[in-house]
Design a protein around this motif. Structure first.
Motif, short mmCIF file in Angstrom:
data_model
loop_
_atom_site.label_atom_id
_atom_site.label_comp_id
_atom_site.label_asym_id
_atom_site.label_seq_id
_atom_site.Cartn_x
_atom_site.Cartn_y
_atom_site.Cartn_z
N ILE A 154 57.24 149.12 67.52
CA ILE A 154 56.99 147.71 67.07
C ILE A 154 55.88 147.08 68.02
O ILE A 154 55.44 146.02 67.73
N ALA A 155 55.44 147.82 69.08
CA ALA A 155 54.42 147.38 69.94
C ALA A 155 53.17 146.90 69.43
O ALA A 155 52.59 145.98 69.96
N GLU A 156 52.79 147.25 68.20
CA GLU A 156 51.67 146.72 67.55
C GLU A 156 51.57 145.53 66.58
O GLU A 156 50.84 145.02 66.14
N ILE A 157 52.94 145.20 66.73
CA ILE A 157 52.85 143.83 65.85
C ILE A 157 52.72 142.87 66.74
O ILE A 157 53.20 142.40 67.58
N GLU A 158 51.73 142.05 66.03
CA GLU A 158 51.09 140.78 66.68
C GLU A 158 51.96 139.74 66.68
O GLU A 158 52.86 139.36 65.69
N ILE A 205 59.40 136.25 70.54
CA ILE A 205 58.65 135.93 69.58
C ILE A 205 57.39 134.93 69.80
O ILE A 205 57.84 134.01 70.62
N GLU A 206 56.37 135.31 69.31
CA GLU A 206 55.31 134.11 69.61
C GLU A 206 54.90 133.52 68.15
O GLU A 206 54.05 134.20 67.35
N PRO A 207 55.75 132.38 67.61
CA PRO A 207 55.52 132.07 66.21
C PRO A 207 54.19 131.82 65.91
O PRO A 207 54.12 132.14 64.47
N GLU A 208 53.31 131.16 66.48
CA GLU A 208 51.93 130.90 66.04
C GLU A 208 51.31 132.05 65.93
O GLU A 208 50.16 132.02 65.03
N VAL A 209 51.57 133.25 66.28
CA VAL A 209 50.96 134.41 66.21
C VAL A 209 51.77 135.44 64.93
O VAL A 209 51.07 135.90 64.16
N LEU A 210 52.99 135.28 65.35
CA LEU A 210 53.64 136.15 64.13
C LEU A 210 53.73 135.51 62.80
O LEU A 210 53.89 136.29 61.89
N GLY A 211 53.49 134.08 62.63
CA GLY A 211 53.69 133.52 61.33
C GLY A 211 54.96 133.12 61.00
O GLY A 211 55.22 132.75 59.92
N LEU A 212 55.98 133.19 61.76
CA LEU A 212 57.36 132.93 61.64
C LEU A 212 57.97 132.36 62.92
O LEU A 212 57.69 132.88 64.02
N ILE A 254 58.68 145.12 60.31
CA ILE A 254 57.41 145.39 59.78
C ILE A 254 57.25 144.70 58.57
O ILE A 254 56.35 144.12 58.08
N ASP A 255 58.13 145.28 57.56
CA ASP A 255 58.22 144.74 56.19
C ASP A 255 58.18 142.94 56.02
O ASP A 255 57.44 142.60 55.26
N VAL A 256 59.24 142.59 56.70
CA VAL A 256 59.25 141.28 56.66
C VAL A 256 58.30 140.33 57.08
O VAL A 256 57.79 139.72 56.71
N VAL A 257 57.68 141.08 58.33
CA VAL A 257 56.34 140.28 58.96
C VAL A 257 55.13 140.33 58.21
O VAL A 257 54.66 139.40 57.85
N LYS A 258 55.21 141.48 57.42
CA LYS A 258 53.93 141.77 56.32
C LYS A 258 53.99 140.60 55.10
O LYS A 258 53.18 140.09 54.92
N LEU A 259 55.34 140.59 54.60
CA LEU A 259 55.74 139.95 53.58
C LEU A 259 55.37 138.41 54.00
O LEU A 259 54.79 137.54 52.97
N CYS A 260 55.76 137.91 54.96
CA CYS A 260 55.40 136.57 55.38
C CYS A 260 54.31 136.13 55.61
O CYS A 260 53.65 134.88 55.74
N LYS A 261 53.05 137.18 56.07
CA LYS A 261 51.80 136.98 56.10
C LYS A 261 50.81 137.15 55.00
O LYS A 261 49.72 136.78 54.97
N LYS A 262 51.47 137.43 53.73
CA LYS A 262 50.97 137.45 52.55
C LYS A 262 50.39 136.18 51.86
O LYS A 262 51.03 135.15 52.16
#
Length: 379
Positions: free
Chosen positions: A265-269, A291-298, A371-379
């Motif tokens: 998970i190190a590459e998850i912004e 968690i960095e909400p402004e970067v993660l998008g959540l 990773i899937d949850v983060v990707k889903l929320c960034k779509k």
């Protein structure tokens, strides 16, 4: 109460249960039952000796919990009203509660933003003529930076109390915790790296005189002192001795899984993996990410909720709000802004499941779910 069906979920099990039991513990329990299950007898003595030697101390005083052990210490110290105890703001409230209950004024210290441990550079400004002790908490299984803390304590003639509830087996610069200060207190709660059937604790020290007094205090004082009852039972002691044989292996598994998870998970912004200090042996009782909400998008709440609803993976938060911001301590005059680093970190920490029952395949499932949850929320 958790239903058996709920507890079948491995992600929930990892949050609530931190060790592994086997047939050896069952056999040890039966052996004690055949002796009519005494309290605080020879099996406790064996466990005290085995555990204290393992963590580098001369003597162990087993108790019914971390708080039970800390209570013995608080009585031994004969705390006077107004005596000040420095405690990190980012911890479980037990680290402060018992010393407050015995009359101490709690002074909260801020933490290092990378390790979450007490920040030694912030200690001098908190010390007054009334300061009696510094309580250091080895958060998540990583030891505090003890050298500067001990130097400050020696300079001001202060007692250093190590809260090692998270850290059985950890090392600081190759040194065992029992060799570093007068008192180290461990927890054997069900969620810890080692457990004695759900509850238990031990205070480790190198002073025989203190040990003898605390052992009397543990059993109501035996007429010499006004004591309490915080005894460990022989069933728990027998199980603890067996658990000691598993601890090294279980800690090694936790470390291996933590390092593996770092790579996944190190590459998850927007998600910062745990920082490990050089020259320490971290035992990863907790695997916390920031968690960095402004970067993660959540934000943290959304992330936790979606990971559960989408993937049925349960993650949690640790120590939010900080102890100084809990209602009981606000009523004593503490509150927001007192320890800004700790308060910020606690609002962004997420505790990911880690357990000696897990494999790299489990970590893959956890990482892929994130990773899937983060990707889903960034779509």
């Amino acid at each position: 109460m958790q239903s058996p069906r709920m507890l079948d979920n491995k992600w929930e099990l990892a949050q609530f249960y931190g060790t592994v039991y086997g047939i050896e513990e069952s056999q040890a329990i039966i052996e004690v039952l055949n002796e009519w299950a005494p309290t605080n007898n020879k099996k406790v003595r064996e466990f005290e000796s085995k555990f204290s030697e393992y963590v580098g101390g001369k003597y162990g005083i087993a108790a019914n919990s971390w708080v039970g052990a800390a209570h013995l210490l608080a009585i031994l110290m004969d705390i006077k009203k107004g005596d000040e105890f420095i405690v990190p703001a980012l911890t479980f409230q037990a680290s402060a509660n018992i010393f407050h209950r015995e009359g101490a004024k709690i002074v909260f210290a801020d933490v290092d933003p990378r390790t979450f441990n007490i920040d030694p550079t912030k200690l001098e400004e908190l010390i007054t003529p009334r300061t009696r002790a510094i309580v250091v908490v080895h958060m998540c299984g990583q030891p505090c930076d003890m050298d500067p803390i001990l130097e400050i304590a020696r300079h001001h003639n202060l007692t250093v109390i190590q809260d090692a509830a998270h850290a059985p087996g950890t090392l600081y610069k190759g040194k065992k915790l029992g060799k570093l200060s007068d008192f180290v207190i461990y927890s054997f709660h069900q969620a810890k790296n080692i457990s004695t059937l759900g509850e238990g604790g031990m205070l480790v020290t190198n002073n025989k005189e203190w040990v003898e007094k605390m052992k009397r205090l543990r059993g109501h004082g035996t007429g010499l002192y006004i004591g309490i009852s915080s005894r460990m039972t022989d069933v728990q002691g027998a199980v603890g001795a067996i658990q000691m044989d598993r601890l090294e292996s279980n800690n090694s598994i936790r470390r291996r899984l933590a390092y593996y998870m770092n790579t996944r998970i190190a590459e998850i912004e927007g998600m910062i993996v745990p920082y490990e200090m050089p020259d320490v042996y971290h035992v990863y009782h907790i695997y916390n990410v920031i968690i960095e909400p402004e970067v993660l998008g959540l934000d943290r709440g959304e992330f936790i909720k979606k990971l559960w609803t989408k993937k049925r993976i349960l993650v949690g938060t640790q120590y939010y709000p900080t102890v100084n911001c809990l209602p009981a301590y606000k009523a004593l005059g503490h509150g927001e802004g007192e320890c800004p680093v700790a308060e910020d970190i606690s609002s962004r920490l997420v505790s990911l499941p880690i357990s000696p029952r897990f494999t790299e395949s489990d970590m893959d499932e956890l990482a892929e779910g994130i990773i899937d949850v983060v990707k889903l929320c960034k779509k």
